[in-house]
Write an enzyme that holds these catalytic residues in place. Structure first.
Site, PDB file in Angstrom:
ATOM      1  N   THR A   1      -0.593   6.383   4.415  1.00 40.05           N
ATOM      2  CA  THR A   1      -1.803   6.480   5.211  1.00 40.05           C
ATOM      3  C   THR A   1      -1.514   7.264   6.484  1.00 40.05           C
ATOM      4  O   THR A   1      -0.370   7.516   6.812  1.00 40.05           O
ATOM      5  CB  THR A   1      -2.393   5.084   5.525  1.00 40.05           C
ATOM      6  OG1 THR A   1      -3.724   5.251   6.013  1.00 40.05           O
ATOM      7  CG2 THR A   1      -1.591   4.326   6.563  1.00 40.05           C
TER       8      THR A   1
ATOM      9  N   MET B   1      -6.628  -0.299   4.904  1.00 34.14           N
ATOM     10  CA  MET B   1      -5.979  -1.570   5.231  1.00 34.14           C
ATOM     11  C   MET B   1      -4.669  -1.710   4.480  1.00 34.14           C
ATOM     12  O   MET B   1      -4.551  -1.269   3.340  1.00 34.14           O
ATOM     13  CB  MET B   1      -6.878  -2.748   4.854  1.00 34.14           C
ATOM     14  CG  MET B   1      -8.121  -2.783   5.677  1.00 34.14           C
ATOM     15  SD  MET B   1      -9.065  -4.283   5.492  1.00 34.14           S
ATOM     16  CE  MET B   1     -10.392  -3.904   6.636  1.00 34.14           C
TER      17      MET B   1
ATOM     18  N   GLY C   1       0.810  -1.217   0.000  1.00 36.17           N
ATOM     19  CA  GLY C   1       0.000   0.000   0.000  1.00 36.17           C
ATOM     20  C   GLY C   1       0.841   1.262   0.000  1.00 36.17           C
ATOM     21  O   GLY C   1       2.059   1.226   0.100  1.00 36.17           O
TER      22      GLY C   1
ATOM     23  N   CYS D   1      -3.536   6.760   0.488  1.00 33.85           N
ATOM     24  CA  CYS D   1      -3.383   5.527  -0.287  1.00 33.85           C
ATOM     25  C   CYS D   1      -3.076   5.827  -1.758  1.00 33.85           C
ATOM     26  O   CYS D   1      -3.295   4.984  -2.624  1.00 33.85           O
ATOM     27  CB  CYS D   1      -4.624   4.641  -0.168  1.00 33.85           C
ATOM     28  SG  CYS D   1      -5.049   4.306   1.542  1.00 33.85           S
TER      29      CYS D   1
END
Length: 244
Positions: A99, A167, A96, A197
């Site tokens: 965040t 997530m 990812g 993200c």
């Protein structure tokens, strides 16, 4: 395949803890599990030790974390700005992009040996999303998955689609690390300093924003209890309180 599947998961609420310290703790739990798995490899099946599983809940002081596939240009605040808003910046080893974690957010870190459950990372991610979807449904919110994007969203496919839970995970030898971040009473201004993200056109939201009220400390504890309950259901696991 693991012959002794252990569906018991040690649960620990770490309260408020610095990101790096919680990450180090996760890494140590993961290392213990992996060391045990390596030791098991050299033993006959009947002598295998059962591998433990852990599930941590925590709240972090303001921090921006960048995943290994992330792009630093998605961090819009420079060093001076970070100081001004009392936030730190950490590069991490999960998948990812960038965040934000901060006060008013419930962060969950399952450190599971997936060989105790199922060896499928895709299914693991969908299960984590399902836990959150079921949890926020209890507050009248319809959480959904967005094609090609992890996490839990509201109003997918509409111009005002927004993400309520981010997530990002890593797995090594089927042992998981990192997890989810559910925005509860989160100060949403902190998202203005990043492209969350790496997705430019999508908004982020929180339970507070959706319900149009601050959730009380008792309600926050109640959300954690609901997360635990749904985690047990979705993973067919049994959570037990961690004892020092």
């Amino acid at each position: 395949m693991n012959t002794h599947q252990n569906k018991v998961v040690e649960f620990e609420d770490l309260g408020t803890r610095d990101y790096q310290s919680a990450w180090d703790y996760q890494e140590s739990l993961m290392k213990n599990i992996i060391d045990l798995k390596i030791k098991n490899r050299d033993l006959p099946a009947e002598e295998h030790s059962t591998t433990p599983n852990h599930f941590l809940l925590v709240e972090h002081p303001h921090v921006y974390t960048l995943g290994k596939s992330g792009h630093e240009e998605n961090m819009l605040a420079g060093i001076d700005k970070l100081k001004e808003i009392d936030a730190t910046f950490v590069k991490v080893n999960r998948g990812g992009d960038i965040t934000y974690h901060g006060y008013g957010q419930i962060v969950g870190y399952p450190i599971l040996d997936l060989e105790n459950f199922f060896t499928d990372i895709h299914k693991y991610m969908r299960n984590l999303e399902e836990v959150i979807i079921r949890t926020i449904a209890e507050y009248g919110l319809k959480g959904e998955r967005s094609e090609g994007e992890t996490g839990v969203w509201l109003d997918v496919g509409k111009p005002y689609a927004r993400k309520i839970c981010a997530m990002g995970v890593k797995a090594s030898r089927w042992v998981t690390l990192h997890g989810f971040a559910l925005n509860v009473n989160t100060d949403m201004r902190y998202f203005e300093y990043i492209i969350p993200c790496g997705i430019k056109d999508k908004q982020v939201t929180s339970l507070k924003r959706e319900l149009e009220r601050e959730l009380t400390p008792e309600e926050v504890e109640d959300i954690k209890a609901k997360i635990r309950k749904h985690f047990e259901e979705v993973f067919e696991a049994e959570l037990v309180q961690h004892h020092e």
